[in-house]
Motif scaffolding. Structure first.
Motif, short mmCIF file in Angstrom:
data_model
loop_
_atom_site.label_atom_id
_atom_site.label_comp_id
_atom_site.label_asym_id
_atom_site.label_seq_id
_atom_site.Cartn_x
_atom_site.Cartn_y
_atom_site.Cartn_z
N PHE A 1 7.54 -68.92 68.12
CA PHE A 1 6.28 -68.18 68.16
C PHE A 1 6.40 -66.85 67.40
O PHE A 1 5.56 -66.53 66.55
CB PHE A 1 5.88 -67.93 69.62
N PHE A 2 7.45 -66.08 67.69
CA PHE A 2 7.60 -64.78 67.03
C PHE A 2 7.83 -64.93 65.52
O PHE A 2 7.36 -64.10 64.74
CB PHE A 2 8.75 -64.00 67.68
N VAL A 3 8.55 -65.95 65.12
CA VAL A 3 8.76 -66.17 63.68
C VAL A 3 7.44 -66.49 62.99
O VAL A 3 7.13 -65.95 61.92
CB VAL A 3 9.79 -67.30 63.44
N THR A 4 6.65 -67.36 63.62
CA THR A 4 5.35 -67.73 63.05
C THR A 4 4.43 -66.52 62.92
O THR A 4 3.83 -66.29 61.86
CB THR A 4 4.67 -68.82 63.91
N ILE A 5 4.34 -65.73 63.98
CA ILE A 5 3.47 -64.56 63.95
C ILE A 5 4.05 -63.49 63.02
O ILE A 5 3.31 -62.80 62.30
CB ILE A 5 3.29 -63.98 65.37
N GLY A 6 5.38 -63.35 63.02
CA GLY A 6 6.00 -62.33 62.18
C GLY A 6 5.82 -62.59 60.70
O GLY A 6 5.88 -61.66 59.88
N MET B 1 6.54 -58.11 65.37
CA MET B 1 7.92 -57.65 65.23
C MET B 1 8.21 -56.48 66.17
O MET B 1 9.30 -56.38 66.73
CB MET B 1 8.18 -57.23 63.78
N ASP B 2 7.21 -55.63 66.35
CA ASP B 2 7.41 -54.52 67.28
C ASP B 2 7.51 -55.03 68.71
O ASP B 2 8.30 -54.50 69.51
CB ASP B 2 6.25 -53.53 67.15
N SER B 3 6.72 -56.06 69.03
CA SER B 3 6.81 -56.66 70.37
C SER B 3 8.18 -57.29 70.57
O SER B 3 8.79 -57.16 71.65
CB SER B 3 5.72 -57.73 70.53
N LEU B 4 8.69 -57.96 69.54
CA LEU B 4 10.02 -58.56 69.62
C LEU B 4 11.08 -57.47 69.78
O LEU B 4 12.06 -57.64 70.51
CB LEU B 4 10.29 -59.38 68.36
N ARG B 5 10.86 -56.33 69.13
CA ARG B 5 11.80 -55.21 69.28
C ARG B 5 11.82 -54.70 70.72
O ARG B 5 12.89 -54.46 71.30
CB ARG B 5 11.41 -54.07 68.34
N GLN B 6 10.62 -54.55 71.29
CA GLN B 6 10.55 -54.09 72.68
C GLN B 6 11.28 -55.05 73.60
O GLN B 6 12.04 -54.63 74.48
CB GLN B 6 9.09 -53.98 73.12
N LEU B 7 11.06 -56.33 73.37
CA LEU B 7 11.71 -57.34 74.21
C LEU B 7 13.22 -57.30 74.02
O LEU B 7 13.99 -57.40 74.98
CB LEU B 7 11.16 -58.72 73.83
N ILE C 1 15.40 -64.97 60.76
CA ILE C 1 14.53 -65.96 60.10
C ILE C 1 13.33 -65.27 59.46
O ILE C 1 12.94 -65.59 58.33
CB ILE C 1 14.07 -67.01 61.13
N ALA C 2 12.75 -64.30 60.18
CA ALA C 2 11.61 -63.58 59.62
C ALA C 2 12.03 -62.78 58.39
O ALA C 2 11.29 -62.67 57.41
CB ALA C 2 11.01 -62.65 60.67
N MET C 3 13.24 -62.22 58.42
CA MET C 3 13.76 -61.48 57.27
C MET C 3 13.88 -62.38 56.06
O MET C 3 13.61 -61.99 54.92
CB MET C 3 15.13 -60.89 57.63
N ARG D 1 9.91 -56.72 56.24
CA ARG D 1 11.36 -56.71 56.06
C ARG D 1 11.93 -55.31 56.34
O ARG D 1 13.00 -55.16 56.94
CB ARG D 1 11.74 -57.19 54.66
N GLU D 2 11.19 -54.30 55.90
CA GLU D 2 11.64 -52.93 56.18
C GLU D 2 11.60 -52.64 57.68
O GLU D 2 12.51 -52.01 58.24
CB GLU D 2 10.76 -51.94 55.42
N LEU D 3 10.52 -53.12 58.35
CA LEU D 3 10.39 -52.90 59.79
C LEU D 3 11.54 -53.57 60.54
O LEU D 3 12.09 -53.00 61.50
CB LEU D 3 9.04 -53.45 60.27
N ILE D 4 11.92 -54.77 60.11
CA ILE D 4 13.01 -55.49 60.78
C ILE D 4 14.30 -54.68 60.70
O ILE D 4 15.04 -54.55 61.68
CB ILE D 4 13.19 -56.89 60.16
N ILE D 5 14.58 -54.13 59.52
CA ILE D 5 15.80 -53.33 59.35
C ILE D 5 15.76 -52.11 60.27
O ILE D 5 16.76 -51.76 60.92
CB ILE D 5 15.96 -52.90 57.88
N ARG D 6 14.60 -51.46 60.34
CA ARG D 6 14.48 -50.28 61.20
C ARG D 6 14.60 -50.66 62.68
O ARG D 6 15.15 -49.90 63.49
CB ARG D 6 13.17 -49.56 60.92
#
Length: 753
Positions: free
Chosen positions: A109-114, A126-132, A157-159, A168-173
């Motif tokens: 789900f997160f990959v699809t939405i991301g 991605m921010d929700s995944l970060r919180q989790l 996978i999203a990266m 991609r920048e958000l994922i790194i951060r």
């Protein structure tokens, strides 16, 4: 509703709605109107009370609803998305099997939405995944429970899949924040984190690469002890990440810094930091067996370092091989830095290596550096190996690699071998084979590099060689000599002729001259190409052999007292092969006539290999004469004497034959009076060039001693008398002959009287 969600799947369409489904939907909506917001929230907060099967169904349904909410392009809703984060948090305490099934659904789900085209939705996901993830990292991961790695995979996978630079920048951060806030709790999650940075290293956007390396640099500099605290295998992930950054083309400084960090990792590996964590884990778990791939066979430690590092093969090879591959980088600074760090690392830390590990290092790390060079000038026309000089390199850059970087690497290799000779001496045949493969190349510069490295190896290691090692060395020299003998067969094959205008033709081209002009032109061009190729190869081989015999003499002079008589005789045989072959070429009248015809094109002296013949014969004389003087181990006087006398006879005989072949007589008209025609300038010049060798031969005979001289005088006397009657190119031979008659022959004759 369970069946409808399962059949539709996340992100799928439900298809046509039947009237029965519509009636059910209306009934459900009526029911929902009677449910208040507090009761609705209880559905989520008490989801942990659901059984194992129900919670999985519930998560699937919630993901389906969220997908429908987010599908709207005008007014997407994130209510269900926020509830998904809550549900995951509430159910983290479930058993591993159930939680894995839940996360399997949430991960997709997160990959699809991301990866959604709607950037705001993707960022929110991605921010929700970060919180989790942050909530999950608050919990300490149990030993052998590597769920952090699985939990982080949606970021990886999203990266890899997202086309949005912002995502991609958000994922790194996000990953950077996790490390900064929860570094104490990160265990198996390091693997996925490094996969994120490795993916970023190959990104097409410079800013992504710079940001990712900045975070990676901070992690290694500030948190390296945490990386291998739980799993030593994470060290390899870290190394692979750094290697990825060394290959980026955006910023040279990043590549150089990544190489510097690889050196840092090598130092940590050598210090045994990886082992201490795993040993500690074993002790805590009560396991005294060898469970860590980084422990030595005996598990012993001394001064904090493992004595036996055989099992470090798993860690050393990726690091060293990554540096090795950078030797083919098109950027000179990167090549030089990588090779410097590679050999510096080996020089500083490979005292820890055992022979099996050294064997792997040579085969998988060091020898592949030169694999491209060994195929660079391939007469068979074979394709070079896949690992080779980068296609981005210009021809000038490739030359720089071949003649600068390769030379440096080969020097460093032989220096390394000498430094650790006590351990790696069984690998001498492979090192010699590498050097001989360079010398065999029909390419003078490459052969020169190989010969120089060969001499360097003997200079650094020759003092350590025992009898069997010297036999391997002299056998390699003989192999190189036999493989580089000049070949003039094309010139005497009769397939080439010369026309008046200097064009080269072969037999087929002569026949084709009766045909079309195009056919004749093609044949003429082919004939020229073959002639020039053959000529270039012959000149190259002759030059290589001169370098080779001079290097052999240099090695001999360095280690004269250490080489046994048996091994010196192998060198004598090798040099004699060169001399005999060169003499055969120089004595071939047909060949010399052909070469004179092609004089302007070949630019070779007549005879063509005179210097090679003279020097190789002279070295043979030196070797044998010194054997009689030195009397080394395994010396047999009769055998050496026989070799030396035979060689002196051979040299004098060849000189006499050459001198006599140039003399002709003319008979007068009455058939009685004969005149001896003086030698031409060409023949006199040749004899003058041969004279120094004859002088050395005569002097060698004089130094045999009275007993040996008297014993062999009967063999030499006919040759000496012929020398008197010969016409010479200079007076050196007569002077040496006069000295011999006065000092050696005369006293014997007077004594007999």
């Amino acid at each position: 509703m369970r069946g409808s969600y399962d059949s539709a799947g996340i992100g799928g369409n439900t298809g046509t709605i039947t009237s029965e489904q519509m009636n059910n939907l209306v009934s459900n909506l009526d029911m929902l109107e009677q449910v208040g917001s507090s009761e609705m929230n209880r559905i989520f907060t008490r989801s942990q009370k659901l059984n194992s099967e129900a919670i999985i169904d519930f998560v699937k349904a919630l993901c389906k609803v969220s997908m429908e909410e987010l599908r709207s392009t005008s007014d997407p809703r994130v209510f269900s998305l926020t509830k998904i984060v809550e549900i995951a948090h509430y159910n983290m305490n479930r058993i591993r099997l159930v939680w894995s099934s839940i996360w399997l659904v949430l991960s997709d789900f997160f990959v699809t939405i991301g990866c959604s085209k709607n950037l705001s939705i993707a960022i929110f996901a991605m921010d929700s995944l970060r919180q989790l993830s942050m909530k999950f990292l608050e919990r300490e991961e149990l030993a052998n429970y590597n769920f952090q790695n699985e939990f982080m995979k949606p970021f990886v996978i999203a990266m890899q899949k997202s086309s949005a630079v912002e995502i991609r920048e958000l994922i790194i951060r996000c990953v950077s924040q996790m490390v900064s806030s929860r570094v104490n709790n990160v265990k198996s999650g390091w693997k996925s984190m490094f996969m994120v940075f490795t993916t970023a290293a190959y990104d097409n956007h410079k800013n992504i690469v710079l940001l990712a390396f900045e975070v990676t640099e901070k992690i290694i500099r500030d948190y390296f002890p945490y990386i291998t605290e739980t799993e030593t295998t994470t060290f390899t992930d870290c190394v692979n990440c750094l290697i990825a950054f060394t290959n980026n083309r955006f910023n040279k400084d990043i590549s150089l810094n990544a190489i510097a960090f690889l050196r840092f990792c090598a130092t940590k590996l050598a210090e045994g930091d990886l082992s201490s964590a795993s040993i500690k884990t074993d002790k805590e778990s009560g396991n005294t067996s060898q469970s860590s791939p980084s422990k030595g066979k005996d598990g012993k430690q001394e001064n904090g370092e493992l004595i036996d590092k055989d099992d470090h093969l798993y860690f050393w090879l990726p690091l060293l091989a990554g540096l090795s591959k950078l030797g083919f980088d098109p950027r000179p600074e990167i090549r030089e830095s990588a090779l410097q760090v590679l050999f510096e690392t080996l020089s500083n830390h490979s005292h820890l290596f055992s022979l099996p590990l050294w064997e792997k290092v040579f085969e998988s790390v060091l020898f592949p550096i030169f694999e491209y060079v060994r195929h660079a000038i391939d007469p068979s026309g074979g394709d070079p190996p896949e690992q080779g000089i980068d296609s981005e390199m210009s021809e000038i850059d490739q030359d720089a690699w071949l003649y600068e970087t390769c030379t440096l690497a080969l020097q460093l290799l032989v220096d390394l071998f000498a430094s650790f000779y006590n351990t790696v001496n069984p690998l001498l045949p492979k090192v010699l084979s590498l050097l001989v493969s360079f010398i065999k190349r029909p390419h003078q510069s490459l052969a020169g590099i190989g010969i120089a490295a060969f001499v360097r190896l003997m200079t650094n290691s020759g003092d350590l060689f025992l009898e069997e090692k010297w036999l391997e060395v002299v056998s390699s020299i003989r192999e190189a000599v036999n493989a580089t003998l000049p070949d003039f067969s094309y010139f005497v094959s009769g397939d080439i002729t010369l026309e008046g205008d200097g064009h080269v033709l072969n037999d087929q081209s002569n026949e084709a001259s009766h045909g079309s002009d195009t056919s004749r032109g093609d044949s003429e061009s082919l004939g020229k190409q073959r002639l020039y190729a053959s000529l270039s190869d012959t000149k190259c081989r002759a030059a290589i052999q001169l370098l080779l015999i001079q290097a052999t003499m240099e090695i001999y002079n360095m280690h004269r007292t250490r080489i046994s008589a048996k091994n010196i005789l192998v060198l004598v045989d090798a040099m004699h092969d060169v001399a005999s072959h060169a003499h055969g070429i120089n004595n071939d009248a047909i060949l010399r006539t052909k070469l004179l015809e092609f004089g302007r094109m070949t630019q070779m002296q007549d005879p063509p290999l005179l210097r090679l013949e003279n020097e190789s014969y002279q070295f043979c004389l030196t070797f044998l004469h010194n054997l009689i003087l030195d009397r080394p181990p395994s010396f047999e006087e009769a055998e050496i004497e026989s070799h030396l006398v035979g060689l002196c006879q051979e040299v004098l005989l060849f000189y006499i034959e050459s001198a006599c072949s140039g003399q002709t007589t003319v008979t007068s008209a009455d058939g009685q009076t004969q005149w001896l025609i003086p030698l031409g300038s060409g023949k006199r010049k040749e004899l003058a060039a041969r004279a120094p060798l004859v002088v050395v031969t005569l002097q060698t005979i004089c130094t045999l001693g009275d007993t040996l001289f008297e014993k062999n005088l009967a063999k030499f006397f006919p040759l000496l008398s012929n020398l008197i009657s010969c016409e010479h190119g200079s007076n050196e031979v007569q002077a040496a002959l006069s000295d011999m008659l006065n000092s050696s022959v005369g006293p014997l004759l007077l004594q007999s009287c």
